[in-house]
Design an enzyme around this catalytic site. Structure first.
Site, PDB file in Angstrom:
ATOM      1  N   HIS A  88     -29.807 -70.213 -18.652  1.00  0.00           N
ATOM      2  CA  HIS A  88     -31.234 -70.305 -18.945  1.00  0.00           C
ATOM      3  C   HIS A  88     -31.968 -69.162 -18.253  1.00  0.00           C
ATOM      4  O   HIS A  88     -31.392 -68.414 -17.468  1.00  0.00           O
ATOM      5  CB  HIS A  88     -31.798 -71.647 -18.453  1.00  0.00           C
ATOM      6  CG  HIS A  88     -31.701 -71.816 -16.965  1.00  0.00           C
ATOM      7  ND1 HIS A  88     -30.504 -72.102 -16.329  1.00  0.00           N
ATOM      8  CD2 HIS A  88     -32.621 -71.699 -15.972  1.00  0.00           C
ATOM      9  CE1 HIS A  88     -30.698 -72.168 -15.025  1.00  0.00           C
ATOM     10  NE2 HIS A  88     -31.975 -71.917 -14.773  1.00  0.00           N
ATOM     11  N   ASP A 103     -35.688 -68.571 -16.054  1.00  0.00           N
ATOM     12  CA  ASP A 103     -36.605 -69.444 -15.326  1.00  0.00           C
ATOM     13  C   ASP A 103     -38.031 -69.466 -15.852  1.00  0.00           C
ATOM     14  O   ASP A 103     -38.722 -70.471 -15.706  1.00  0.00           O
ATOM     15  CB  ASP A 103     -36.625 -69.059 -13.841  1.00  0.00           C
ATOM     16  CG  ASP A 103     -35.372 -69.521 -13.117  1.00  0.00           C
ATOM     17  OD1 ASP A 103     -34.700 -70.428 -13.629  1.00  0.00           O
ATOM     18  OD2 ASP A 103     -35.054 -68.958 -12.051  1.00  0.00           O
ATOM     19  N   HIS A 159     -29.108 -66.909 -16.288  1.00  0.00           N
ATOM     20  CA  HIS A 159     -28.113 -67.332 -15.297  1.00  0.00           C
ATOM     21  C   HIS A 159     -27.757 -68.797 -15.505  1.00  0.00           C
ATOM     22  O   HIS A 159     -28.486 -69.548 -16.155  1.00  0.00           O
ATOM     23  CB  HIS A 159     -28.640 -67.114 -13.877  1.00  0.00           C
ATOM     24  CG  HIS A 159     -29.936 -67.826 -13.605  1.00  0.00           C
ATOM     25  ND1 HIS A 159     -31.151 -67.349 -14.059  1.00  0.00           N
ATOM     26  CD2 HIS A 159     -30.212 -68.987 -12.951  1.00  0.00           C
ATOM     27  CE1 HIS A 159     -32.123 -68.173 -13.692  1.00  0.00           C
ATOM     28  NE2 HIS A 159     -31.588 -69.185 -13.021  1.00  0.00           N
ATOM     29  N   ARG A 212     -22.072 -79.671  -3.633  1.00  0.00           N
ATOM     30  CA  ARG A 212     -22.669 -78.343  -3.476  1.00  0.00           C
ATOM     31  C   ARG A 212     -24.151 -78.497  -3.183  1.00  0.00           C
ATOM     32  O   ARG A 212     -24.897 -79.081  -3.958  1.00  0.00           O
ATOM     33  CB  ARG A 212     -22.480 -77.534  -4.771  1.00  0.00           C
ATOM     34  CG  ARG A 212     -23.186 -76.186  -4.846  1.00  0.00           C
ATOM     35  CD  ARG A 212     -23.168 -75.731  -6.293  1.00  0.00           C
ATOM     36  NE  ARG A 212     -23.619 -74.376  -6.528  1.00  0.00           N
ATOM     37  CZ  ARG A 212     -24.873 -74.024  -6.796  1.00  0.00           C
ATOM     38  NH1 ARG A 212     -25.818 -74.951  -6.832  1.00  0.00           N
ATOM     39  NH2 ARG A 212     -25.176 -72.765  -7.032  1.00  0.00           N
TER      40      ARG A 212
END
Length: 734
Positions: free
Chosen positions: A581, A583, A653, A663
């Site tokens: 996508h 941002d 990204h 994570r």
């Protein structure tokens, strides 16, 4: 029925008689005064009345009339559509005899057919719509509703009535079609901060007419996560909905009332047959333009080229990857109706045939009937329109790239080829054009913190305005924030959804203000909550310096997030932890366009991720080109590693799947606009300054009443017969 070029005008005129006469006869329908109030009134009259009430500050009356104009317009379209369906078979028996052995074009059978259909439509629509409501509206009124200006007035009207939920809904609906309207964007941000306004308010009220775009975006998302079964389901639904929307548009072209062409003198359109032919061509041109209307997203100027064929291409590939080879053959054969000599498609078809083992003629492998019908009708219309260009000086712009050359008359082919070549060159230039980052950032500045090193720059990351900095946090600080992260809420920031991006991972989040409140309740260490806040400032200082931002940089949002792999649910996993996508805009990989409009966070200018750990499998950040496929750089997380990049279309990204462990990272977004700074951070700072007590702050941004304004003049203009002109207003920022 063969087309004789020598009698083309007469032929087109009769085509007009068959197609267009019903819509001309609608305006002649009449009704008595009894019951007229129960019929649909002219929606343009209701709109003008609502605007007059608006400028007279009669807010309740304005809201009622403006809403009624919107509802009436939709009701009128439904009535026309239903009457068309009810009357389409009228005179069918007579029509079947027109081209029989005993019939001819000149037989009265055709007039009988037209008369029955026209009478049916006149009676059907007359039962629901007043005579004035059946008249055509001005182009200015069409523009007002096409740009959703009624919602522009409604959002202020509802604000004045203190109906904030409805005001926010109207503001959002208007903004979807006007994404560059800065004042409305400001209003929406203010509505989001107002008490009593929930997330449900920010829904597009016109979504019923845009369902194909919802399906289109959903299909692309399933493709990005390699969920091919779901992708096939969505592409099928998208193709069906697109065809349905085109059909609806074409019906409205046929049933809506039309004006006869004006006389143009001796050498112009002056005879009955010439007028009939000209109107018939206008109707056919309207039908052809439907594909452009359906392929244009709200708020955009241009349509997506080859919209329907591109969907079929996506669909057959998804079907092949999902194992539905017969379905892939059928879809590919449908695609070949548009491009019968395309080499890639023919090669794929051969591959599918070989996979099927020679079974190529089963019913499930034939082109879809609705596509066959669509292409056949479209080609017939194109032939008439191109002949009209050649013989009647009619102006027609073909909306399709797939139109075959043999449809175009010989005398027009040279100019047609030249136009097509020019378009192909333009598309090639667009593909070869170098990506330009217009964010205003310039990577390569200093790093003002001892111990912080530049690990990767633009060159190593194969991009523009990208950087990886190491040493931003110590191991001890990482441990403290990881401990703080255990207090995060499931799905925080994503409407409480436990798995907002993928069902194979759970998601937890924590904001600075939430951390402070937990500290006040004694659930977390207050110094850790303050460290979370300070890390945002640390990252802002580093990136502001490195990217040499010429203006101030404000933190827009800070989010401590953790993604955890669901144990026992990772085998054969092909999706991503976070799909590719951009941002601050909506990425369309197939067109390589990125649209700065909701629901994208268009105010974000710089993005960053500060990692806390590396004891998990997967979870790598990766960058791609605009195709969302070509990976240009990868970054492996580790404690104290900060990745910063401009938020625009040069930096698509995603995150690879987290297949084991947890994570955690601090996600940060920055903006150059003070209006979009993180208000929660300021609230937290005020609470710390007040010794940890909640500060009651006067709402300095309480909206004041104002008039609605589009980006046009402040005067009400009346154009066309009966004053059916364009309505414009004044300022609309709250």
């Amino acid at each position: 029925m063969a087309l004789n070029p020598n009698h083309f005008t007469v032929y087109v005129a009769f085509n007009f008689v068959i197609v267009a006469l019903p819509c001309l006869t609608l305006a002649a329908s009449g009704s008595g005064s009894s019951g007229v109030l129960s019929l649909l009134q002219p929606y343009d009259f209701l709109y003008y009345s609502g605007v007059r009430a608006y400028f007279g500050e009669e807010w309740a009356k304005a809201a009622e009339l403006l809403e009624k104009s919107i509802v009436t317009k939709e009701s009128l379209l439904r009535v026309r559509r239903q009457c068309h369906e009810d009357c389409v078979s009228a005179g069918k028996e007579a029509a079947s005899k027109v081209d029989s052995e005993k019939g001819s074009l000149w037989d009265l059978w055709v007039l009988d057919w037209v008369q029955q259909k026209a009478e049916c439509l006149r009676f059907c629509i007359g039962r629901s719509v007043t005579p004035t409501g059946q008249l055509p509206v001005s182009t200015d009124i069409e523009y007002e509703f096409g740009t959703r200006n009624p919602y522009n007035f409604l959002q202020v009207t509802y604000y004045k009535l203190e109906k904030l939920q409805k005001a926010a809904s109207a503001a959002h609906t208007y903004f979807v079609a006007n994404p560059s309207h800065l004042e409305m964007r400001n209003n929406i941000e203010k509505y989001r901060r107002m008490e009593g306004v929930t997330e449900e308010a920010f829904q597009d009220r016109e979504i019923e007419n845009e369902k194909h775009w919802v399906l289109y975006d959903s299909a692309l998302q399933y493709e990005a996560s390699s969920d091919w079964v779901k992708a096939v389901e969505k592409w099928k639904a998208c193709v069906n909905e697109t065809i349905q929307q085109i059909k609806e548009c074409r019906v409205q072209c046929e049933v809506a009332p039309q004006r006869l062409p004006e006389d143009r003198g001796v050498d112009g359109v002056d005879g009955a047959f010439e007028k009939a032919a000209a109107l018939s061509l206008s109707l056919l041109s309207c039908r052809q333009s439907c594909v452009t209307q359906v392929a244009t997203r709200p708020g955009r100027i241009s349509a997506q080229e080859d919209f329907l064929p591109s969907q079929l291409e996506h669909q057959h590939i998804a079907q092949f990857k999902a194992g539905d080879i017969s379905g892939a053959v059928q879809t590919l054969r449908s695609l070949l109706l548009f491009y019968p000599s395309d080499k890639d498609s023919l090669d794929n078809l051969q591959l599918y045939y070989e996979t099927l083992g020679g079974d190529t003629e089963s019913p499930g492998t034939q082109p879809a009937e609705e596509i066959v019908t669509y292409v056949s009708h479209s080609l017939q219309e194109k032939k008439l329109l191109y002949f009209g260009m050649e013989n009647l000086d009619f102006n027609f712009i073909d909306p399709d790239l797939w139109t075959p050359e043999d449809v175009v008359p010989e005398s027009l082919r040279d100019s047609w080829r030249a136009e097509k070549e020019k378009m192909n060159e333009k598309m090639k230039e667009g593909e070869q054009q170098e990506e330009v980052d217009d964010s205003g950032f310039f990577a390569g500045g200093s790093v003002p913190q001892v111990g912080v090193t530049i690990t990767m720059d633009d060159e190593l990351m194969n991009g523009t305005n990208r950087v990886v900095l190491d040493g931003v946090m110590t191991e001890k600080e990482c441990d403290r924030i990881l401990q703080l992260a255990t207090s995060g809420s499931a799905g925080d920031g994503y409407r409480g959804r436990r798995s907002p991006h993928t069902p194979h991972e759970t998601f937890e989040g924590l904001t600075v203000l939430r951390a402070l409140k937990l500290a006040q309740d004694g659930l977390v260490n207050q110094s850790d909550a303050k460290l979370l806040h300070e890390l945002g400032e640390r990252a802002r200082t580093l990136l502001h310096s490195y990217f040499r931002s010429p203006s101030g940089l404000f933190i827009s949002f800070t989010h401590l997030v953790c993604r955890s792999a669901v144990a026992g649910d990772q085998e054969g996993r092909l999706d991503l932890s976070h799909p590719v996508h951009v941002d601050n805009c909506l990425l369309e990989p197939e067109t390589k366009q990125c649209w700065r409009e909701p629901p994208a966070f268009t105010h974000r200018d710089l993005s960053a991720v500060l990692y806390l750990n590396d004891n998990f499998d997967g979870g790598e950040l990766f960058f791609t080109n605009r195709d969302a496929k070509t990976v240009t750089a990868r970054v492996k997380p580790s404690c104290g590693r900060l990745v910063g990049f401009s938020s625009g279309p040069t930096n698509p990204h995603g995150v690879t799947a987290v297949t084991k462990g947890r994570r955690c990272a601090l996600a940060l977004w920055f903006t150059k606009e003070k209006l979009y700074r993180d208000m929660e951070r300021e609230q937290a700072e005020e609470m710390w300054a007040a010794g940890g007590h909640t500060v009651v702050k006067k709402d300095e941004e309480k909206a004041e009443g104002a008039a609605a304004r589009n980006a046009r003049s402040q005067a009400t203009k009346e154009r066309g017969k009966g004053g059916r002109g364009r309505v414009t207003g004044g300022k609309d920022e709250l």
